[in-house]
Scaffold this motif. Structure first.
Motif, short mmCIF file in Angstrom:
data_model
loop_
_atom_site.label_atom_id
_atom_site.label_comp_id
_atom_site.label_asym_id
_atom_site.label_seq_id
_atom_site.Cartn_x
_atom_site.Cartn_y
_atom_site.Cartn_z
N SER A 24 0.87 -1.25 -0.09
CA SER A 24 -0.33 -0.08 0.03
C SER A 24 0.99 0.93 0.09
O SER A 24 2.42 0.89 0.52
N TYR B 266 0.76 5.30 0.87
CA TYR B 266 0.41 6.74 1.74
C TYR B 266 1.39 7.71 1.49
O TYR B 266 3.05 7.54 1.35
N PHE C 162 -4.32 7.44 2.50
CA PHE C 162 -4.09 6.53 0.90
C PHE C 162 -4.22 6.35 0.10
O PHE C 162 -4.98 7.50 -0.72
N GLN D 161 -3.79 0.70 -3.23
CA GLN D 161 -3.67 -0.92 -2.36
C GLN D 161 -3.22 -1.77 -3.77
O GLN D 161 -4.16 -1.61 -4.65
N ARG E 85 -5.90 -3.10 -5.31
CA ARG E 85 -7.65 -3.88 -4.19
C ARG E 85 -8.42 -2.00 -4.12
O ARG E 85 -9.06 -1.93 -3.84
N GLY E 86 -7.47 -1.16 -4.30
CA GLY E 86 -8.14 0.08 -3.45
C GLY E 86 -7.83 1.26 -3.82
O GLY E 86 -5.73 1.18 -4.49
N LEU F 215 5.28 7.01 1.90
CA LEU F 215 5.48 5.57 2.73
C LEU F 215 4.82 4.42 2.40
O LEU F 215 2.97 4.49 1.43
N THR G 151 -4.77 -8.32 4.12
CA THR G 151 -5.35 -7.14 3.83
C THR G 151 -5.20 -6.88 5.29
O THR G 151 -6.83 -6.41 6.63
N GLN H 127 -0.78 -3.86 8.47
CA GLN H 127 0.39 -3.41 7.50
C GLN H 127 1.48 -3.11 7.88
O GLN H 127 1.17 -1.74 9.67
N TYR H 128 2.71 -2.66 7.95
CA TYR H 128 4.06 -2.58 8.64
C TYR H 128 4.78 -1.35 7.42
O TYR H 128 4.85 -1.85 5.95
N PHE H 129 5.30 -0.66 7.64
CA PHE H 129 5.64 0.60 6.77
C PHE H 129 6.89 0.35 6.83
O PHE H 129 8.09 0.18 7.62
#
Lengths: 114, 111
Positions: free
Chosen positions: B33, B35, B45, B48, B55-56, B90, B97, B100-102
């Motif tokens: 994802s 950001y 956001f 993704q 997906r998004g 980011l 889903t 989430q790890y940034f």
């Protein structure tokens, strides 16, 4: 439209005391909530999460409480340590949407004084 | 285990230029994802991707695009840069889903 709100921009607590960070949301479809900690010049670090089927989740010094009827969650840090000083973000997602989209609050800056 | 990595760490561009940001997810994670975080706000956001499919999509103009490669790494592209695109970008990875790890982010400055 701010769907996730952290109304306190900053919080200052003494080392060893409890830190309570608050978060409110408006979207009833949210069913998964997370807290992240962020230091300057770094990405957010995952702290703890909670599903809407629970009202409490603990991990060491960190506890998250969820009040679905009030659409409110809080993060408790006990005892607070100077290394906890950072910006804390709450985030929410609608798991059922299958998009993985996280909606973040504006953040609360926590300062823990020695 | 290596965390999410992003490159470059910093980037300076001028208005109208194009930029490509790169992200490598945690090993075993199939979702990435993106950001955007501007000063004083939480991350917003953008996209993704899961198993190479979008997906998004967040509320960003068509100047923003992304793709995911067979090894699950990802690129974010921004065309016709505006001053307002200056931000921390980011990348986050997850198995699907779930949590989430940034990564550390890419700081983009548009002059």
């Amino acid at each position: 439209d701010q769907q996730v709100k952290q109304n306190s921009p900053s919080l200052s607590v003494q080392e060893g005391r409890i830190s309570i960070l608050n978060c409110d949301y408006t979207n009833s479809m949210f069913d998964y909530f997370l807290w992240y900690k962020k230091y300057p010049a770094e990405g957010p670090t995952f702290l703890i999460s909670i599903s809407s089927i629970k009202d409490k989740n603990e991990d060491g010094r960190f506890t998250v409480f969820l009040n679905k009827s009030a659409k409110h969650l809080s993060l408790h840090i006990v005892p607070s340590q100077p290394g906890d000083s950072a910006v804390y973000f709450c985030a929410a997602s609608a798991f059922s949407s299958n998009t993985g989209k996280l909606i973040f609050g504006q953040g609360t800056t926590l300062q823990v004084k020695p | 285990d290596a965390g999410v990595t992003q490159s470059p760490t910093h980037l300076i561009k001028t208005r109208g230029q194009h930029v490509t940001l790169r992200c490598s997810p945690i090993s075993g994670h199939k979702s990435v994802s993106w950001y955007q975080q501007v000063l004083g706000q939480g991350p917003q956001f953008i996209f993704q991707y899961y198993e190479k499919e979008e997906r998004g999509r967040g509320n960003f103009p068509d100047r923003f695009s992304a793709r995911q490669f067979p090894n699950y790494s990802s690129e974010l592209n921004v065309n016709a840069l505006l001053l307002g695109d200056s931000a921390l970008y980011l990348c986050a990875s997850s198995r699907a889903t779930d949590t989430q790890y940034f990564g550390p982010g890419t700081r983009l400055t548009v002059l």
